[in-house]
Design an enzyme around this catalytic site. Sequence first.
Site, mmCIF file in Angstrom:
data_model
loop_
_atom_site.group_PDB
_atom_site.id
_atom_site.type_symbol
_atom_site.label_atom_id
_atom_site.label_comp_id
_atom_site.label_asym_id
_atom_site.label_seq_id
_atom_site.Cartn_x
_atom_site.Cartn_y
_atom_site.Cartn_z
ATOM 1 N N ASP A 79 -2.985 8.195 -1.337
ATOM 2 C CA ASP A 79 -4.321 8.793 -1.366
ATOM 3 C C ASP A 79 -4.679 9.281 0.030
ATOM 4 O O ASP A 79 -3.942 9.015 0.990
ATOM 5 C CB ASP A 79 -5.367 7.765 -1.848
ATOM 6 C CG ASP A 79 -5.481 6.575 -0.904
ATOM 7 O OD1 ASP A 79 -4.490 6.270 -0.204
ATOM 8 O OD2 ASP A 79 -6.540 5.925 -0.873
ATOM 9 N N ASP B 195 -7.712 -7.422 0.466
ATOM 10 C CA ASP B 195 -6.820 -7.635 1.603
ATOM 11 C C ASP B 195 -7.614 -7.310 2.847
ATOM 12 O O ASP B 195 -8.541 -6.486 2.804
ATOM 13 C CB ASP B 195 -5.597 -6.704 1.547
ATOM 14 C CG ASP B 195 -5.951 -5.300 2.041
ATOM 15 O OD1 ASP B 195 -6.605 -4.555 1.282
ATOM 16 O OD2 ASP B 195 -5.617 -4.968 3.196
ATOM 17 N N GLY C 267 -11.345 3.627 0.834
ATOM 18 C CA GLY C 267 -12.299 4.392 1.639
ATOM 19 C C GLY C 267 -13.611 3.690 1.869
ATOM 20 O O GLY C 267 -14.642 4.330 2.090
ATOM 21 N N GLN D 138 -11.651 7.240 -4.712
ATOM 22 C CA GLN D 138 -12.143 7.732 -3.421
ATOM 23 C C GLN D 138 -13.493 8.420 -3.636
ATOM 24 O O GLN D 138 -14.070 8.319 -4.718
ATOM 25 C CB GLN D 138 -11.115 8.679 -2.778
ATOM 26 C CG GLN D 138 -9.878 7.950 -2.228
ATOM 27 C CD GLN D 138 -10.193 7.098 -0.986
ATOM 28 O OE1 GLN D 138 -11.332 7.066 -0.488
ATOM 29 N NE2 GLN D 138 -9.171 6.373 -0.513
ATOM 30 N N ASP E 87 0.855 -1.182 0.000
ATOM 31 C CA ASP E 87 0.000 0.000 0.000
ATOM 32 C C ASP E 87 0.895 1.239 0.000
ATOM 33 O O ASP E 87 2.124 1.137 0.035
ATOM 34 C CB ASP E 87 -0.980 -0.030 1.176
ATOM 35 C CG ASP E 87 -0.278 0.083 2.517
ATOM 36 O OD1 ASP E 87 0.944 0.315 2.539
ATOM 37 O OD2 ASP E 87 -0.954 -0.058 3.554
ATOM 38 N N SER E 88 0.287 2.412 -0.040
ATOM 39 C CA SER E 88 1.087 3.627 -0.205
ATOM 40 C C SER E 88 1.479 4.245 1.117
ATOM 41 O O SER E 88 2.266 5.183 1.158
ATOM 42 C CB SER E 88 0.286 4.650 -0.997
ATOM 43 O OG SER E 88 -0.812 5.081 -0.199
ATOM 44 N N GLY E 89 0.927 3.748 2.201
ATOM 45 C CA GLY E 89 1.190 4.351 3.495
ATOM 46 C C GLY E 89 0.125 5.346 3.917
ATOM 47 O O GLY E 89 0.036 5.711 5.091
ATOM 48 N N GLY E 90 -0.698 5.782 2.964
ATOM 49 C CA GLY E 90 -1.690 6.818 3.269
ATOM 50 C C GLY E 90 -2.661 6.416 4.357
ATOM 51 O O GLY E 90 -2.908 7.183 5.299
#
Lengths: 457, 457
Positions: free
Chosen positions: A227, A348, A298, A271, A173-176
């Site tokens: 995001d 996931d 989201g 989103q 994932d992006s960490g967001g």
Amino acid sequence: MPQPHGQNIDPAAAAQQSLRKVHPPPGDAASLGRDGCTRRAFGPEAEALSFSSDCARFGSSKGIAAISRDVDTQNRGGVAPPGPFSFRLLASDGGARRGEIATAHGPVATPAFMPVGTQATVKGLAPEAVRASGADIVLANTYHLMLRPGAERIAALGGLHRFMHWPQAILTDSGGFQVMSLAQLRKVEDKGVTFRSHLDGATVELSPERAIEIQGLLGSDIAMQLDECLQLPASRPELERAMRLSLAWAERSKLAFKTAPPERALFGIVQGGDDLRLRIESARALVDIGFHGYAIGGLAVGEPREVMLRTIAEVAPALPGDRPRYLMGVGMPEDLVEAVARGIDMFDCVLPTRNGRHGLAFPRFGPINLKNARHADDPRPLDAASPCPAARDYSRAYLHHLVKANEMLGAILLTTVNLSYYQELMADMRRAIAAGTFADLRAATSEGWARGEAGAS
Amino acid sequence: MPQPHGQNIDPAAAAQQSLRKVHPPPGDAASLGRDGCTRRAFGPEAEALSFSSDCARFGSSKGIAAISRDVDTQNRGGVAPPGPFSFRLLASDGGARRGEIATAHGPVATPAFMPVGTQATVKGLAPEAVRASGADIVLANTYHLMLRPGAERIAALGGLHRFMHWPQAILTDSGGFQVMSLAQLRKVEDKGVTFRSHLDGATVELSPERAIEIQGLLGSDIAMQLDECLQLPASRPELERAMRLSLAWAERSKLAFKTAPPERALFGIVQGGDDLRLRIESARALVDIGFHGYAIGGLAVGEPREVMLRTIAEVAPALPGDRPRYLMGVGMPEDLVEAVARGIDMFDCVLPTRNGRHGLAFPRFGPINLKNARHADDPRPLDAASPCPAARDYSRAYLHHLVKANEMLGAILLTTVNLSYYQELMADMRRAIAAGTFADLRAATSEGWARGEAGAS
């Protein structure tokens, strides 16, 4: 639709996306796995190399390193570089899709469930056991790994696959999401997000470009754009602001990903919260930018289940049929079935692992809370008919004892049971879609859960 | 020497005890395992059934339940009851002895190390993984199991082997040691010991008779007499009082054990602290009572290492050569070698498991503390030449990360590494004794530890 760089969609497969049912070409029949799913790239040793979905083999007599070497040999043939990332749609049945993602670390049969390996480990299980449960791919968390042990360190050690001894595919994932849920004193700006590490309070910056850079250092097969994910309920202006910011970050992520090798993929994230107009606008704009795959983010963040399912039903058709669709952070077994019915290919979720660590088992007829004293004298296994020895070989009384005594083995066995059941469910769905019987499976599974254990055969 | 009931010592083997070296009879050659140790009772399927000492197989493709059934079939031949407990001395080399214990749950090659499964689980490992590490037998704690989940409950569930899904041999301690070290408000009287449970404060009584009864309910292959174990240093009057009380309890234990089936064994425990005269008196009196085997208790409880080794050297020759000798609660790898040199056949210790959970690895060239920051960037495995994948397949950097991040997998992998090394060391000793090269192994092993990792081949 614009093609992202490095994209290599099989045109024949893409053309088939509108067909109700597509059987794999006859040439693939010889490599059909025990779950009826095709397995590619393993060549003549497919049987010897592929782990069975029977988690009996908590490990394999063949070390995973040897498997990794074999896969490299098979995939790369000595000098040939790994093939580009691609997605083939193999069959569809109503909205449900059966496909296969090709990665440099082996194929991923879809619909796929990705166990969560937050800190470069699926909690409680050796990688051999994760593989034995039936997983083709795991998710790792950029936020956690950038803070500890650090992305540059993992890169210096040969990348995340080698670091965690997992030769199969990895999505990062992006960490967001974790910045929003875990970090302290976060500040979201156009340029990115600044936050304090939950580990040591250090100030850290994460921009769309840095998120892509980190995921490149980790070497994941599938990277996600940065995001902003809001908790629901949220106001429309807030949802719109976060959606537009996420879109701007999507464009910058795409640009930053330009130099990535063709075997790596980048997914955009839809989103817009529970606002369907925002959702559709987000999806269309992302498709215009062009990604290897599309996630719906989201959701499962506080909204009612019907809202989640309606959002999926609206958004999925707005995404290109020849790209994988990934529903982030979902969910309960019944959510997986309903989301697959609405066209989702990838999932996931921490539920099977986290619940396993807290004494909650998911065998096929619904959850069982092993903490409950009523199990203390129960000699029955969780599911005598399960292909998973952890569900078959230990009494509920023993599992209850382990959970009450806070023994690691309780968490290990229940995590194994839960991941195995999730993977069995995915394999059942893949088989049913290929056979055109998904509606039957969906009804039977739902009825089975409603009947509960007493009705289990 | 009186024969305890049910005793069935092979007279030929007993006669051989004074020989310096005894090779197994030629007829056994076909069943030699990969470590050169004979394996009995598995019949023609020995290879298929016995786990290799290579812990590559964190599990087995054959479920442990299937193995258990096979063992039952092999051992019991449909209707025949299991054979009586027995000990065969196969070879000796100086003071060191190579033997084999026959139990209703398979043979135990000696010298043997018993991993500790306190609460009916070796912490962090599934039984398949414990077996794969090379263990023929585990120890379980009567004190813990009588309090939770309760001995009567385990009996109703089919006994401890079935409860913990461990079809191999089990030794249970008597509970005495834990009463002394864990319980609150304990009162030691001639009749037994009264204490408060460390779990819920409930008042519990444990007598020699009840300790035997509990171990019978658990169904362990080897039961231990209740004894009183003192922390050292202790005064001579205190040591003498506790030793005499333990002797009185030994007699009562023997009496209480009279109705046990012949496949179960009872061991007496030599006490006397660091007083050699008391130790010899204790040993002689126990031999007069007559047990299937003899333990040396009350060591590694605070005394200097030389005192421990001297006590073993004095006590072991006072015990009958045709019975197994068990040194309780010991110890570090170097202690195992020195104790075997002095005639010990069996060990148990929490060190490999407890240290593994706390970040300390024992590969063959000495301990490595994975918490240490110097491992953070180290791509080397713990021991590239180890037969254990957990020691070979993961970098020290990764293990350091897991330990720092408090991930279960760190404890799992290090426990696996440590138990595997302990079992490799035992197998090395068994091979060396059979070959008459124990002195060489002892010197080489000690030199290897002194040289440390830099000198490792």
